[in-house]
Design an enzyme around this catalytic site. Structure first.
Site, short mmCIF file in Angstrom:
data_model
loop_
_atom_site.label_atom_id
_atom_site.label_comp_id
_atom_site.label_asym_id
_atom_site.label_seq_id
_atom_site.Cartn_x
_atom_site.Cartn_y
_atom_site.Cartn_z
N THR A 163 0.86 -1.18 0.00
CA THR A 163 0.00 0.00 0.00
C THR A 163 0.89 1.23 0.00
O THR A 163 2.08 1.17 0.36
CB THR A 163 -0.90 0.04 1.24
OG1 THR A 163 -0.09 0.23 2.42
CG2 THR A 163 -1.69 -1.26 1.39
N GLU A 166 2.23 1.86 3.50
CA GLU A 166 3.36 0.99 3.86
C GLU A 166 4.64 1.51 3.23
O GLU A 166 5.69 1.58 3.90
CB GLU A 166 3.09 -0.44 3.39
CG GLU A 166 2.06 -1.19 4.19
CD GLU A 166 1.79 -2.58 3.62
OE1 GLU A 166 1.63 -3.52 4.41
OE2 GLU A 166 1.73 -2.72 2.37
N GLU A 167 4.57 1.89 1.97
CA GLU A 167 5.74 2.41 1.29
C GLU A 167 6.28 3.64 2.01
O GLU A 167 7.49 3.81 2.21
CB GLU A 167 5.38 2.75 -0.16
CG GLU A 167 6.56 3.16 -1.01
CD GLU A 167 6.16 3.44 -2.45
OE1 GLU A 167 7.05 3.80 -3.24
OE2 GLU A 167 4.95 3.31 -2.78
N GLY A 168 5.37 4.53 2.42
CA GLY A 168 5.79 5.74 3.12
C GLY A 168 6.39 5.45 4.49
O GLY A 168 7.41 6.01 4.88
#
Length: 496
Positions: A163, A166-168
């Site tokens: 998502t 999550e990446e951030g």
């Protein structure tokens, strides 16, 4: 002359005395436990972005620090070709594209450890877009990727689409780990310690299809339902992270081109204020249908197979104005806790590290040394006025597809940071543009691996077991000696 019985008795007494003495001496000798060095563990993560894929191999000691591995980067390998989402029509090639980097990874991991190496593939915004447009194609690509990774002697753990949040969050973890905000090694104490005044950084990530902002907010009026909770090195952190799909630089350029064409009443030749004078680019309107970011219907534009030529004008102010139209700032109304498109954002706090495309664009413009906002604006404005002939001769080694886009990218970064994220003249000085710290790359993969080690039980150190010195051992030895001598003395009295 002594009898045989007396000789036997004296021999037994002597043996008991010797054995008891040895037991007593051993009980008083201190033999410390010998701890073997911790074993080295490895892990590998594929970052399958929208424009390209990279493999990172990490290693850490098995005795962890406060339940989180102290991880270092061992290898980075760029996969040839575009991102895996580009293989929607030929999923087999998505898996095959990974082989060269997998082969390189196995050369740095000892053969005896390879089958225990957890291996992951995380796909980001490019695959998130493909999943919106063609879910079955996205699933097939992940299936083929998984098949390829399962052919290798590693502990394959899965290939999935992350998502945006999550990446951030993982990018935020990576930045603060590299800057030693979570833990720092103390040569004096010979251990890892949490800095007394931990300086937690925010993270700014700009990819090809999405952008992320993550930081630790502060204040009594924060909407804590919009934050994520993480535990690292024994401490809890609450961070705000927001991801914006279709706001990566590649998708921005497509959206900008579509907007310019739509405003020109579908003319065959369209002025592009961000492209340098003398540069022309011909695109097909049907190319806008390949992404959910640009295939939305627009009453001003009928998507077809016809071609349109974009002609560079090299006008910095018009470029900035055109880029700002890509954002819906009016959706926030008068709210101060809002970035754009109606998304909540608490007030900025602390220092930030800007990486990925933030760094690459500003590094090309020599703007990563802490220049003031006024200098940044002046540099970008001057660059935008340079002709294509001037640029192509000044930067002969630069990719000719990337070179004409720096004006648009730089103005987009200014708009994103100032108008959307709400940095200003003062807080601009809190942004640091960098891509590496030491030998490790900024990005989400290291944070992912650090978070992963929280779920791997700490491996107990191996020991050579020695004797534990204690008074009770000595006491037992004395008791044995006393009883033995008393028993022998009793036998002497009876036999003599």
């Amino acid at each position: 002359m002594l009898s045989k019985k007396q000789h036997l008795v004296y021999a037994i007494v002597g043996a008991l005395v010797v054995l008891s003495t040895i037991a007593l001496v051993l009980s008083l000798v201190q033999i410390e436990d010998v701890t073997l060095p911790p074993t080295v563990k490895y892990g590998m993560v594929f970052d399958a972005g929208s424009s390209h894929t990279s493999l990172f191999v990490y290693e850490w000691d098995s005795d962890k620090e406060n339940d989180t591995g102290v991880v270092s980067q061992t290898l980075s390998c760029d996969v040839q070709g575009h991102g895996i989402s580009s293989y929607a029509n030929d999923p087999l090639k998505a898996g095959d594209s990974l082989r060269e980097c997998l082969d390189k990874a196995l050369k740095v991991v000892p053969a005896a450890k390879q089958r225990d190496v957890p291996a992951y593939l995380g796909a980001t915004a490019g695959m998130r877009l493909l999943r919106e447009q063609n879910g079955s194609a996205a699933d097939q690509i992940l299936t083929e990727v998984a098949k390829t990774m399962q052919e290798y002697p590693v502990a394959f753990k899965g290939a999935r689409i992350l998502t945006g949040e999550e990446e951030g969050a993982y990018g935020w973890i990576t930045i603060n780990y590299l800057l030693e905000s979570f833990t720092k090694y103390s040569p004096k104490a010979h251990t890892w310690l949490r800095p007394e005044a931990a300086n937690i950084f925010g993270a700014l990530d700009l990819g090809g299809a999405s952008t992320q902002i993550s930081f630790m907010p502060e204040g009594s009026e924060i909407n804590w339902n919009e934050t994520s909770k993480l535990t690292l090195y024994g401490y809890n952190y609450s961070i705000y992270t927001q991801s914006y799909l279709c706001y990566g630089q590649n998708e921005m350029l497509k959206r900008l081109a579509k907007e310019l064409i739509a405003e020109s009443s579908s003319s065959m030749r369209v002025a592009h204020p961000c492209y340098p004078k003398g540069y022309n680019e011909t695109i097909s309107l049907s190319s806008f249908c390949t992404s959910p970011c640009t295939n939305r219907s627009d009453p001003r534009l009928t998507l077809s197979d016809r071609n349109v030529t974009l002609e560079g004008r090299g006008n910095a102010s018009q470029c900035l104005a055109a880029v700002k139209k890509l954002f819906n700032f009016s959706a926030c109304g008068q709210r101060q806790d809002c970035s754009f498109d109606g998304f909540y954002q608490p007030p900025l706090r602390g220092q930030f590290t800007a990486f990925s495309a933030f760094y690459y664009n500003f590094n090309f413009l020599n703007l990563t040394e802490g220049q003031s906002l006024a200098t940044v604006r002046e540099t970008i404005e001057h660059f935008c006025t340079r002709s294509w002939e001037d640029l192509s001769s000044s930067y002969p080694e630069e990719n000719p597809e990337r070179l004409p886009k720096y004006c648009a990218n730089a103005n987009y970064i200014l708009t994103l940071l100032l108008d959307a994220y709400k940095f200003n003249e003062t807080s601009w000085n809190n942004i640091y543009f960098q891509m590496k710290t030491g030998s490790a790359d900024a990005g989400w993969t290291l944070g992912y691996m650090l978070n992963l080690t929280n779920m791997i039980p700490a491996e107990a150190p191996a020991h050579f077991k020695g004797h534990v010195p204690s008074l009770w051992v000595a006491a037992i030895a004395f008791i044995i000696l006393t009883f033995a001598l008393g028993f022998v003395a009793l036998l002497l009295l009876l036999w003599m």
